[in-house]
Scaffold this active site. Structure first.
Site, short mmCIF file in Angstrom:
data_model
loop_
_atom_site.label_atom_id
_atom_site.label_comp_id
_atom_site.label_asym_id
_atom_site.label_seq_id
_atom_site.Cartn_x
_atom_site.Cartn_y
_atom_site.Cartn_z
N ASN A 106 3.49 -5.48 -5.19
CA ASN A 106 2.18 -5.41 -5.83
C ASN A 106 1.15 -4.92 -4.82
O ASN A 106 1.28 -5.18 -3.62
CB ASN A 106 1.79 -6.82 -6.32
CG ASN A 106 0.53 -6.84 -7.17
OD1 ASN A 106 0.13 -5.82 -7.74
ND2 ASN A 106 -0.10 -7.99 -7.26
N HIS A 108 -3.00 -5.03 -3.84
CA HIS A 108 -4.17 -5.89 -4.11
C HIS A 108 -5.37 -5.39 -3.30
O HIS A 108 -5.23 -5.11 -2.10
CB HIS A 108 -3.86 -7.34 -3.76
CG HIS A 108 -4.97 -8.26 -4.13
ND1 HIS A 108 -5.26 -8.57 -5.45
CD2 HIS A 108 -5.90 -8.90 -3.38
CE1 HIS A 108 -6.31 -9.38 -5.49
NE2 HIS A 108 -6.71 -9.59 -4.25
N SER A 135 -4.02 -4.78 0.50
CA SER A 135 -2.71 -5.35 0.86
C SER A 135 -1.63 -4.86 -0.08
O SER A 135 -1.90 -4.58 -1.25
CB SER A 135 -2.76 -6.89 0.78
OG SER A 135 -3.82 -7.43 1.53
N ASP A 144 -0.95 -13.47 -6.17
CA ASP A 144 -1.14 -12.68 -4.95
C ASP A 144 -0.80 -13.48 -3.69
O ASP A 144 -1.45 -13.34 -2.65
CB ASP A 144 -2.60 -12.15 -4.88
CG ASP A 144 -2.94 -11.28 -6.07
OD1 ASP A 144 -2.08 -10.48 -6.47
OD2 ASP A 144 -4.05 -11.41 -6.62
#
Ligand code: GAR
Length: 200
Positions: A106, A108, A135, A144
């Site tokens: 993912n 972020h 990130s 997260d």
């Protein structure tokens, strides 16, 4: 060649960065499908590159688990080596994460663990910090909270709004994401070992 399914919810600028990177024959990854939880604007990038799309709206399912199962079924059609959440603004159910982990990453728009959640940029502005960041992480069951693959600081400038800061963060985020995919494809980053040791 690493095959990628990318999940988005919005404009898909990170997706576009991956599509542009893969125009280079030397880039060792290819997007094979793009999914979303809605009719996302970013599908336009996929269509431009001739990449198939799928949309699985949560409102069509009785609960989050059955919605997640439907997304997983769509992902499995493509049997990808890696799934990239890129501006995908829904939390996947634990059994979907368990099925894909650790090959699920993912992006972020903050320097995690600072400012997790759906409003990472807005929260950084509200906190009055002088720097935030971007990130790329491995997804776990938290918000997260997974192991960090890479991250970089981005200064918050006087007069920054959520929009101006997010635009600058996205420039860094795109570079981090493309580099992370490259490193995963080349075996420089071993997703099973991220958060423990790095092979670099
Ligand atoms: C990106 O900044 C991504 O990190 C963020 O949404 C944006 C999507 O941009 N995701 C989150 O905040 C998830 N917590 P894009 O659709 O243009 O790639």
């Amino acid at each position: 060649m690493l095959s990628l399914v990318v999940l988005i919810s919005g404009g898909g600028s990170n997706l576009r960065a991956l599509l542009e990177a893969s125009e280079d024959a030397e880039f060792p990854a290819r997007v094979v499908a793009v999914g979303a939880d809605r009719d996302a604007d970013g599908f336009a990038h996929a269509e431009e590159y001739g990449i198939p799309t799928f949309s699985v709206a949560m409102s069509n399912f009785p609960d989050r688990e059955s919605w997640g199962d439907a997304i997983l079924e769509q992902i499995r059609v493509w049997d990808p080596d890696l799934v990239v959440l890129s501006g995908f603004m829904k939390l996947l159910p634990p059994r979907v994460i368990a099925a894909l982990s650790p090959r699920l990453i993912n992006t972020h728009p903050a320097y995690l663990p600072e400012f997790p959640g759906a409003h990472g940029v807005r929260d950084a502005i509200a906190a009055g910090v002088t720097e935030s960041g971007a990130s790329v992480i491995v997804v776990d069951n938290g918000v997260d909270s997974g192991p960090i693959i890479s991250q970089e600081r981005v200064p918050v400038l006087p007069g920054d709004t959520e929009s101006t800061l997010h635009d600058r963060i996205k420039v860094v985020e795109r570079e981090l994401l493309v580099q992370a995919v490259l490193d995963i494809a080349n075996g420089v980053v071993d997703l099973r070992a991220v958060g423990q040791t790095r092979s670099r």
